[in-house]
Write a protein that holds these residues in place. Structure first.
Motif, short mmCIF file in Angstrom:
data_model
loop_
_atom_site.label_atom_id
_atom_site.label_comp_id
_atom_site.label_asym_id
_atom_site.label_seq_id
_atom_site.Cartn_x
_atom_site.Cartn_y
_atom_site.Cartn_z
N VAL A 1 0.85 -1.19 0.00
CA VAL A 1 0.00 0.00 0.00
C VAL A 1 0.88 1.23 0.00
O VAL A 1 1.82 1.32 0.80
N ILE A 2 0.59 2.16 -0.89
CA ILE A 2 1.32 3.44 -0.92
C ILE A 2 0.32 4.54 -0.58
O ILE A 2 -0.64 4.77 -1.33
N LEU A 3 0.51 5.20 0.56
CA LEU A 3 -0.39 6.28 0.97
C LEU A 3 0.12 7.58 0.38
O LEU A 3 1.29 7.94 0.57
N VAL A 4 -0.76 8.28 -0.34
CA VAL A 4 -0.34 9.51 -1.01
C VAL A 4 -1.22 10.68 -0.58
O VAL A 4 -2.31 10.50 -0.04
N ASN A 5 -0.72 11.86 -0.82
CA ASN A 5 -1.52 13.06 -0.61
C ASN A 5 -2.44 13.26 -1.81
O ASN A 5 -2.27 12.62 -2.86
N SER A 6 -3.42 14.12 -1.67
CA SER A 6 -4.33 14.47 -2.76
C SER A 6 -4.92 15.81 -2.39
O SER A 6 -4.94 16.20 -1.20
N TYR A 7 -5.42 16.52 -3.36
CA TYR A 7 -5.99 17.85 -3.12
C TYR A 7 -7.06 17.81 -2.03
O TYR A 7 -7.18 18.71 -1.22
N ARG A 8 -7.85 16.74 -2.03
CA ARG A 8 -8.97 16.66 -1.07
C ARG A 8 -8.61 15.92 0.23
O ARG A 8 -9.50 15.60 1.02
N VAL A 9 -7.35 15.64 0.45
CA VAL A 9 -6.91 15.10 1.75
C VAL A 9 -6.65 16.29 2.68
O VAL A 9 -5.84 17.16 2.36
N GLU A 10 -7.35 16.33 3.82
CA GLU A 10 -7.12 17.43 4.76
C GLU A 10 -5.72 17.32 5.35
O GLU A 10 -5.29 16.24 5.74
N LYS A 11 -5.03 18.47 5.42
CA LYS A 11 -3.64 18.47 5.90
C LYS A 11 -3.51 17.82 7.27
O LYS A 11 -2.55 17.11 7.56
N SER A 12 -4.53 18.06 8.13
CA SER A 12 -4.45 17.54 9.51
C SER A 12 -4.39 16.01 9.56
O SER A 12 -3.91 15.44 10.52
N PHE A 13 -4.89 15.35 8.51
CA PHE A 13 -4.89 13.87 8.51
C PHE A 13 -3.47 13.31 8.64
O PHE A 13 -3.27 12.23 9.18
N TRP A 14 -2.49 14.08 8.12
CA TRP A 14 -1.10 13.59 8.16
C TRP A 14 -0.52 13.60 9.57
O TRP A 14 0.54 13.03 9.81
N GLN A 15 -1.23 14.26 10.51
CA GLN A 15 -0.74 14.33 11.90
C GLN A 15 -1.23 13.15 12.74
O GLN A 15 -0.87 13.03 13.90
N THR A 16 -2.06 12.29 12.20
CA THR A 16 -2.68 11.25 13.03
C THR A 16 -1.66 10.28 13.63
O THR A 16 -0.74 9.84 12.94
N PRO A 17 -1.86 9.93 14.90
CA PRO A 17 -0.98 8.90 15.51
C PRO A 17 -1.12 7.54 14.82
O PRO A 17 -0.23 6.70 14.96
N PHE A 18 -2.20 7.32 14.06
CA PHE A 18 -2.35 6.03 13.36
C PHE A 18 -1.33 5.85 12.24
O PHE A 18 -1.24 4.79 11.65
N LEU A 19 -0.56 6.93 11.92
CA LEU A 19 0.52 6.79 10.93
C LEU A 19 1.87 6.46 11.57
O LEU A 19 2.86 6.27 10.87
#
Lengths: 235, 235
Positions: free
Chosen positions: B104-122
Motif C-alpha cells: 500500500v502506498i499512501l499519497v496526498n491528494s488535493y482533497r486530503v485534509e492536511k491535519s490527517f497527516w498528523q494522526t498517531p495512526f501513521l
C-alpha cells in the motif's frame, strides 16, 4: 453526506423545505453553504435533484427544491444475515444501504450471542438512522426493507423457501465449496453467517431451503467486509 | 482473532513460546483455553500451524508450537491510496491486511485534509498494530508493505511509472468510464481517491503514469467499502 435526504415533515410546500436538525448543522459546518448555494437533495423514498438555499439562519434554513432524477436501482438481492455484534450491526446497516441491498432479514444462529438481540441499534429509529446515513453516502433515497426473524429454524423451514423461490440461493461459507459466482443478472438470496460461521446443521437447513454454499477464498473476513466483498463479486 | 500471531521475541526455543500480553488475555477471556488445548498460531512473516498450551498462569502462558502450513497467497496488487481520515485509516489498514494486499502506498491528494497527516495512526507501531489485527482476522502471517509518499506530483511523475510498469494500472473513479474489470490473474496497480474523489488534474497525472479510470457504478462508497468492493471485483 453526498446527498441531503428530505423527510415528508420537512416540506412546507411541494417545492419548499425547512431544515433545523443535524442536516442544517452539516450544511453549515461541513459544506459552509450560503444563501444562493445549491445542494444535492433527495426525498426519502422518492426522486433526487437539487435545492437552492433561499433563507439561512442560525437555527433554520429554507430551501427551494427541484426533484427530477430517479434514485439508482437496487440490487436484486435478499440478504439473510446472522445478527452481527452491535458495533458491526450499525456499520452493516450503513453498508447495505450504501451498496443498494433491497431487503435484509436478520436471523439468529447458534454462534450469535444472545445479548446481541438486546442492542439499542435494533430499535426502529436506530435502524432507520443508520440506513439513512448509508443512503446519504451512496446518493440513494429508498430505504432497504429490514426484517427481524429471531427464530432460525421456523424461519428457514417455513418462510425461506418461498423467498428463495425464483432466485439463485447462496450461502457464503468457508470450506471446500464452489467459488462465489460473478456478475449475475438474476435475483439472488444470499445468507451470510456470524463470526465463526454457520454450524453444519444450519448449512444443511439452509441447503434444504434452496441455498447452496459458496466460498470467497481461504481468508476469513469480518462480517462487514464479507457483505461488501460478496455483493461486489455477485453483481 | 482467528489466528494467534507469534513474534520473534515470543520464542524461547524453536518450538516454544511464552505469551504475556493482550494475546494471553484474549486466549483466556474469549477462547477460555486450558492446559492441553490447542490453538491456531502463525509466526509473523512465516508459517502457520498449531500450538498446545503446556503451562497457563495468570500472567503468562507457555505454548508448544508446530508450524507446517504456508500462509495464503497475497493479491498481486499495489494499492495507491489517498490518505483517508484517521478513523477510516485504522480500519483500512486492517482491511488491506485481511484482504491480502501486498503493498500500500499512501499519497496526498488535493482533497486530503492536511491535519490527517498528523494522526498517531501513521506511527509505525500503530500501523503495525492494525495490520496485525487484520492478519489475525484473515489467518495470514505476512505484513503488507506500507509506504508513505506525502508529495503527490513527484511520486506520480517520478516513481509511479516504474511501479505500474508490467501491471494493469487502474484508477477507481466515479463517472463515465469503463466498468472495473473482473477476475484478473495479472498484477494490478490500483489507485483509490479520497472522500470527494481525485480532482481532474490528479486523474490526468495518474493516467500519464499508466493508470486508466474505471468505475464501480453510480453509488458513492466510503473508502473502506470501495477498497473491499474493488478488490473483490478485480481478483
Amino acid at each position: 453526506m453526498n446527498l441531503l435526504l428530505l423527510e415528508e415533515a420537512d416540506f412546507t410546500a411541494a417545492d419548499r423545505v425547512i431544515l433545523r436538525d443535524r442536516r442544517l448543522t452539516h450544511m453549515q459546518e461541513v459544506h459552509g453553504v450560503a444563501v444562493g448555494d445549491s445542494v444535492r437533495v433527495g426525498r426519502i423514498g422518492g426522486l433526487m435533484g437539487r435545492a437552492e438555499v433561499v433563507r439561512l439562519e442560525t437555527r433554520e434554513a429554507e430551501l427551494q427544491v427541484v426533484l427530477d432524477q430517479a434514485p439508482p436501482a437496487k440490487l436484486p438481492l435478499t440478504l439473510v444475515l446472522a445478527l452481527p455484534r452491535p458495533k458491526m450491526l450499525r456499520r452493516v446497516f450503513q453498508t447495505v444501504a450504501t451498496m443498494g441491498v433491497a431487503k435484509v432479514i436478520l436471523v439468529n444462529s447458534y454462534r450469535v450471542e444472545k445479548s446481541f438481540w438486546q442492542t439499542p441499534f435494533l430499535q426502529p429509529e436506530a435502524i432507520r438512522e443508520n440506513l439513512v446515513l448509508g443512503l446519504e453516502q451512496a446518493r440513494d433515497t429508498v430505504l432497504p426493507e429490514i426484517i427481524i426473524e429471531k427464530r432460525f429454524k421456523p424461519f428457514v423451514e417455513d418462510r425461506l423457501p418461498a423467498i428463495t423461490d425464483g432466485t439463485l440461493g447462496l450461502v457464503g461459507h468457508p470450506g471446500n465449496y464452489p467459488p462465489c459466482p460473478r456478475a449475475l443478472q438474476e435475483p439472488v438470496t444470499l445468507a451470510i453467517g456470524p463470526e465463526g460461521g454457520w454450524i453444519p446443521y444450519e448449512v444443511d437447513l439452509l441447503a434444504k431451503a434452496g441455498l447452496r454454499p459458496v466460498q470467497l477464498g481461504e481468508r476469513i473476513l469480518r462480517v462487514e467486509t464479507a457483505v461488501t466483498a460478496l455483493l461486489a463479486r455477485l453483481f
